[in-house]
Design an enzyme around this catalytic site. Structure first.
Site, PDB file in Angstrom:
ATOM      1  N   GLU A 143       0.825  -1.211   0.000  1.00 11.11           N
ATOM      2  CA  GLU A 143       0.000   0.000   0.000  1.00 11.11           C
ATOM      3  C   GLU A 143       0.858   1.260   0.000  1.00 11.11           C
ATOM      4  OE1 GLU A 143      -3.521   2.075   2.709  1.00 11.11           O
ATOM      5  OE2 GLU A 143      -2.065   0.722   3.648  1.00 11.11           O
ATOM      6  N   GLU A 240     -11.602   2.815   6.385  1.00 10.93           N
ATOM      7  CA  GLU A 240     -10.458   3.094   7.246  1.00 10.93           C
ATOM      8  C   GLU A 240     -10.429   4.586   7.586  1.00 10.93           C
ATOM      9  OE1 GLU A 240      -5.953   1.407   7.520  1.00 10.93           O
ATOM     10  OE2 GLU A 240      -6.362   2.765   5.847  1.00 10.93           O
TER      11      GLU A 240
END
Length: 261
Positions: A143, A240
């Site tokens: 990521e 998130e």
């Protein structure tokens, strides 16, 4: 129709961690993700998933000493044995939890002088993790993370992440597309999603710039969710973000996408 997973590291913090599973299920979520499960036995976490009818969407491999500011071991010289033990531990948890996506964090660059060396080690460790996970049917994710929230993090751009995946060439190595991080570092989310969707293994959302619910700020999420559907993405979308107040009170944005449980 997008499918959403509650991030239990950030959401439902008014509850103890193991009680957040029930809170998420009560609000209509069908899946959860979080950073790390390792403070609790895998069997105990599995029980909470099963009790609440939840799928496990994602978690991270051990990151080193998080409290001391470490943000992953994959690019840290001298920590090779610890990294491999961490992958073994993460795969042990994934087997129990039924998890099929594992995020491996790169770590912080010591200095610009060491960046190339650390990147080389990062690729070596990602190849190791992908090989270890392949027989389990587990995908390793990397990521890009923005430098404002995580200064010095090795991986910051989508094109670099996809280049790394191409260089390693493992079918079970993909990119985690966090809309929040990408918007801060690069913008142009739609173009990147269209360009890279074939190798995107997980998507996450949050409002920009405050990282609250994705119902305000500079990203038009309803339009983006329609695009993600058009592109054929069927995986989970992780929520998130840090709720502005209680997580349950800020879920008006998600109701049109939720099916009654």
């Amino acid at each position: 129709m997008p499918r959403f997973a509650a991030n239990l590291t950030m959401m439902y913090n008014e509850h103890a961690f193991l009680d957040r599973f029930a809170a998420a299920a009560h609000d209509g979520f069908d899946a959860v993700e979080y950073l790390f499960p390792y403070d609790h036995p895998a069997a105990e976490v599995k029980a909470r998933l099963e009790e609440n009818g939840l799928a496990q969407a994602l978690f991270n491999a051990p990151p080193g000493d998080w409290a001391a500011g470490e943000r992953g071991l994959a690019a840290l010289p001298g920590r090779e044995d610890e990294f491999r033990r961490g992958i073994d531990k993460a795969l042990d948890y994934a087997r129990v939890l039924g998890n099929r996506k594992l995020h491996v964090m790169a770590g912080i660059v010591a200095s610009e002088d060491t960046r190339a060396q650390q990147r080389e080690l990062y690729l070596k460790h990602l190849d190791y993790a992908a090989q270890a996970a392949r027989g389990e049917g587990i995908t390793i994710l990397i990521e890009p993370i923005n430098t404002r929230d995580m200064p010095g993090y090795l991986l910051n751009r989508q094109d670099d992440a996809h280049a790394i995946c191409a260089e390693i060439g493992a079918a079970n190595l993909q990119v985690q597309f966090d809309c929040y991080h990408c918007q801060i570092m690069e913008g142009d989310l739609a173009v990147k999603l269209k360009r890279d969707i074939a190798r995107i293994g997980h998507i996450q959302v949050a409002g920009v710039p405050e990282r609250h619910e994705p119902d305000s700020g500079e990203i038009n999420y309803p339009w983006l969710f329609s695009l993600i559907d058009e592109l054929g993405y069927t995986g989970w979308i992780g929520c998130e973000y840090w709720p502005r107040a209680k997580a349950s009170d800020g879920l008006g944005w998600i109701r049109p996408y939720m099916k009654p449980r």
